[in-house]
Design an enzyme around this catalytic site. Sequence first.
Site, PDB file in Angstrom:
ATOM      1  N   HIS A 180       0.805  -1.229   0.000  1.00 37.96           N
ATOM      2  CA  HIS A 180       0.000   0.000   0.000  1.00 37.96           C
ATOM      3  C   HIS A 180       0.836   1.277   0.000  1.00 37.96           C
ATOM      4  CE1 HIS A 180       0.478  -0.573   4.390  1.00 37.96           C
ATOM      5  NE2 HIS A 180       0.331   0.729   4.488  1.00 37.96           N
ATOM      6  N   ASP A 181       1.991   1.260   0.664  1.00 41.57           N
ATOM      7  CA  ASP A 181       2.788   2.490   0.758  1.00 41.57           C
ATOM      8  C   ASP A 181       3.955   2.527  -0.223  1.00 41.57           C
ATOM      9  OD1 ASP A 181       1.435   4.122   2.496  1.00 41.57           O
ATOM     10  OD2 ASP A 181       2.407   3.330   4.299  1.00 41.57           O
ATOM     11  N   LYS A 184       5.541   5.711  -1.466  1.00 40.56           N
ATOM     12  CA  LYS A 184       6.383   6.571  -0.618  1.00 40.56           C
ATOM     13  C   LYS A 184       7.827   6.613  -1.113  1.00 40.56           C
ATOM     14  CE  LYS A 184       3.890   6.772   3.714  1.00 40.56           C
ATOM     15  NZ  LYS A 184       3.843   6.270   5.103  1.00 40.56           N
ATOM     16  N   HIS A 209       1.354   9.835  -2.578  1.00 38.71           N
ATOM     17  CA  HIS A 209       1.882   8.463  -2.579  1.00 38.71           C
ATOM     18  C   HIS A 209       0.870   7.378  -2.992  1.00 38.71           C
ATOM     19  CE1 HIS A 209       0.475   8.038   1.656  1.00 38.71           C
ATOM     20  NE2 HIS A 209       0.510   6.753   1.408  1.00 38.71           N
ATOM     21  N   HIS A 233      -6.218   3.694  -0.197  1.00 39.27           N
ATOM     22  CA  HIS A 233      -5.962   3.435   1.219  1.00 39.27           C
ATOM     23  C   HIS A 233      -5.961   4.668   2.113  1.00 39.27           C
ATOM     24  CE1 HIS A 233      -1.575   4.164   0.565  1.00 39.27           C
ATOM     25  NE2 HIS A 233      -1.538   4.359   1.867  1.00 39.27           N
ATOM     26  N   HIS A 234      -6.086   5.882   1.527  1.00 46.23           N
ATOM     27  CA  HIS A 234      -6.283   7.081   2.365  1.00 46.23           C
ATOM     28  C   HIS A 234      -7.621   7.752   2.084  1.00 46.23           C
ATOM     29  CE1 HIS A 234      -2.515   7.167   4.544  1.00 46.23           C
ATOM     30  NE2 HIS A 234      -1.901   6.805   3.425  1.00 46.23           N
TER      31      HIS A 234
HETATM   32 FE   LIG Z   1      -0.163   5.426   3.112  1.00 50.82          FE
END
Ligand SMILES: [Fe+2]
Length: 320
Positions: A180-181, A184, A209, A233-234
């Site tokens: 998910h990240d 970044k 991101h 996811h955000h």
């Molecule tokens: Fe995130």
Amino acid sequence: MLVVDDDPAILELIAARLQDDFDVVHTSDPFAASDLARGRRFDLHLYDLSMEPLPGLELLLLTLARAADAAVVLMTGEPSIERAVEALRAGATDLLLKPLRFDDLPTTLHRALQKARARGATQGVRVAAVHEALTRAVEAKDPTTSGHGERVRLLCRRVGEAFGLGPADLEILDGAAALHDIGKIGVPDAVLSKPGSLTPAEFDLIKKHPELGFRILEPVPGLDAVRRCVVEHHERWDGRGYPYGRRGSEISVPGRVLILAEVFDALAHARSYKAAWTRPQIEGFFRDGRGSHFDPELTDAFLGLVERDFEQLVQPEVAR
Ligand SMILES: [Fe+2]
């Protein structure tokens, strides 16, 4: 299993021979077969190679595009080396010659099924290893998030199961939680690990991101549902999240689980900008966020889990 042969007489014979060994669905219409395979999952497929207007080889490619680990066995009455090579290259598990040896048919098909499962297991191990490597790449950028990806993955499993998700959604969650990240990687270190609060411009960089992650994963085939979770996811249930402000059912079901699990893990552990929250603080946050930040029914299932098993949700690796 799904059997397709445009000769109805042969089709009936095959179905009758296999009905004691397999749960057989059969059709003489290859287009109907393609629709059937879209609506439900078959582990084993037996297709005639020379069918009109959709040859077995085309049907094989359609099938494998949807379920890469399926066992697809082709049958042909006109064997040639070229056709056999073509079929196996396209991903067929086996090629049977007609007239079929009916006595051996169940054994041959069981063997094909085992072969496809072994191939799928090897692929699964490889995919999991790639996910793990990418997760580590993100965590290397921000050491305070170490272990976050794996914890969120285990959390997503528990929350997804508690919410009644099936194996397909749980598998999507496995990938999405690990990745998910990944976006970044494209956010500057100085912003990512800055202690204290961010300026609006810095926060705008962080907010890129999810879309960056979506784009990074684009070349990987078969990850559409995973990428959708990554970009979501955000988001928030009330539409006040980012990047798109999707709300309610516009957010995929596994995406909603990931949103919730990701927030829980971030709150329950210390970050460069904050200490770990206490259990009452966390419970209060989820109660307040029910129906605003988070899917209300999912929040109820989650709060039930928190009540029963808080410590294991904070450190889910202990549960393995
Ligand atoms: Fe995130």
